[in-house]
Scaffold this motif. Structure first.
Motif, short mmCIF file in Angstrom:
data_model
loop_
_atom_site.label_atom_id
_atom_site.label_comp_id
_atom_site.label_asym_id
_atom_site.label_seq_id
_atom_site.Cartn_x
_atom_site.Cartn_y
_atom_site.Cartn_z
N HIS A 38 0.95 -1.22 -0.05
CA HIS A 38 0.00 -0.09 0.10
C HIS A 38 1.03 1.39 0.12
O HIS A 38 0.35 2.23 0.02
N ALA A 39 2.15 1.15 0.11
CA ALA A 39 3.05 2.31 -0.04
C ALA A 39 3.13 3.04 -1.33
O ALA A 39 2.86 2.36 -2.22
N SER A 40 3.17 4.45 -1.35
CA SER A 40 2.87 5.06 -2.52
C SER A 40 4.43 4.80 -3.17
O SER A 40 4.40 4.71 -4.53
N LYS A 132 10.79 6.80 7.00
CA LYS A 132 10.89 8.30 7.24
C LYS A 132 10.00 8.84 5.97
O LYS A 132 8.99 9.76 6.33
N LEU A 133 10.13 8.41 4.96
CA LEU A 133 9.64 9.14 3.60
C LEU A 133 7.86 8.89 3.51
O LEU A 133 7.20 9.66 2.95
N GLU A 134 7.70 7.50 3.65
CA GLU A 134 6.27 7.25 3.46
C GLU A 134 5.39 8.11 4.80
O GLU A 134 6.06 7.71 5.83
N ARG A 135 4.60 8.98 4.61
CA ARG A 135 4.02 9.50 5.80
C ARG A 135 2.45 9.58 5.62
O ARG A 135 1.59 10.42 5.21
N HIS A 136 1.88 8.17 5.76
CA HIS A 136 0.40 7.87 5.64
C HIS A 136 -0.23 7.90 7.12
O HIS A 136 -1.42 8.06 7.26
#
Length: 380
Positions: A38-40, A132-136
């Protein structure tokens, strides 16, 4: 099927950096796998280069289709060796999350640009993405994966020794991944599955691109025997089906070899726990020596006839220029980046910190977005 004693046990997992309540219907490794899917960054892999730039054809592998193929092979091997399939699959699906647009060509260009600021490494970038960079999520940055999954992403290719890539060193200070040891058998399976997938599909994509012929690869070890077997069994088979029948047999030869070789290594290792696997001092998931020597011949052929083919090199030069042009534009005018990056930009306390934000942004681009952005910023 009963798991082996040296398989990773979700009931004994080392936990997450930010503690969470456990799910009542999914193991922690299943949740890791699901969060990766589900990660962008995972979705963006569909428009990132494997060998051919994404827009060059609809049938070539992209990083996404490659990752799915790796995961399929990895689950098969993990099942045969009585390992944990969910952890294996999670590491396999995540192993290329840190790749830049334009594959290794983009990575080489970005690494050269980032040398004054600590360089760029796609494995370390994958850790940066999932931590860090995935921010959901409301409670944490990244995906808050288990220690075992993070370990697998960081060191599926073996211990990480010497000077660490900065992105990996930064996170490791907060959550020690014991980088000096080998990873779990599950992570090692993911690494070998990567080799199996690209050794096979790069042959098929190279054939589709017309860089070499069936007769050319019929001279290669393993491959020639598989073509001969198809010809014996299906006399006069149409060329396209013949090719696919032969190459799926190549796949099978590699998978069977890893399973047989690794089963013997595991049995002879005396390993009884996953900690034994980590500290045994050598990889327990391997090709046999004979098959590995044959695969080296295939890789040498692909390097010359595909990865360094004149048509491929022309595109490599073109897309390297895209990355080389974008980096200084954003470094000198970072507000050109989308608004959601502006808080990070304003918090940057040095040129190095800013360069790493720019690197994160460019590394996350898809092939098509990088080309479009380059045209926009350069008046194309």
């Amino acid at each position: 099927m009963e798991r082996a004693g040296f398989a990773s046990d979700p009931g004994r997992a080392r936990g997450r950096l930010v503690p969470e309540e456990e799910s009542s219907f999914r193991t922690c490794f299943q949740r890791d796998r699901d969060r990766i899917i589900h990660a962008s960054a995972f979705r963006r892999l569909k428009h990132k280069t494997q060998v051919f730039v994404e827009h060059e054809g609809d049938n070539y592998r992209t990083r996404l289709t490659h990752s799915i193929e790796v995961a399929q092979v990895a689950r098969t091997i993990a099942g045969a060796l009585r390992l944990n399939p969910e952890l294996t699959e999670a590491v396999a699906l995540a192993h290329d999350l840190g790749h830049t647009p334009f594959g290794h060509t983009g990575e080489d260009a970005l690494h050269a640009l980032m040398k004054p600021y600590g360089g760029f490494d796609h494995n370390a970038q994958a850790i940066r993405i999932v931590t860090k960079l995935e921010r959901h999520y409301a409670g944490f940055d990244g995906c808050n994966l288990t220690w075992e999954c993070l370990e697998g992403i960081a060191k599926h290719n073996g211990p990480v020794l010497g000077e660490l890539p900065w992105a990996l060193a930064e996170f490791n200070e907060h959550f020690d991944l014991e980088l000096h040891t080998h990873a779990s058998a599950e992570a090692q399976v993911a690494a070998l599955s990567d080799d199996i997938a690209y050794n096979n599909h790069d042959l098929l994509d190279g054939l589709r691109a017309g860089l070499f012929s069936d007769d050319d690869i019929g001279q290669l070890p393993i491959v020639g025997d598989c073509y001969a077997e198809v010809d014996r069994k299906y006399l006069g088979l149409e060329a396209y089906r013949r090719r696919h029948e032969a190459l799926r047999r190549v796949f099978g030869v590699m998978v069977a070899d890893v399973i047989d070789t690794s089963a013997d290594l595991l049995a002879g290792s005396g390993a009884r726990t996953v900690e034994d696997i980590r500290n045994i001092g050598y990889p327990v998931i391997r090709f046999s020596d004979d098959l590995w020597a044959q695969l080296k011949e295939i890789r040498a052929f692909l390097f010359t006839r595909m990865y360094r083919a004149p048509s491929v090199m022309t595109v490599r030069d073109e897309v390297s220029k895209v990355v080389e042009d974008l980096f200084p534009i954003y470094l000198h005018d970072p507000k050109q980046m989308p608004a959601r990056w502006h808080d990070d930009i304003e918090a940057a306390e040095s040129e190095t910190a800013l360069a790493r934000i720019v690197s994160d942004y460019i590394a996350g681009m898809t092939d098509r977005f990088a080309l479009q952005d380059h045209a926009r910023l350069n008046g194309g």
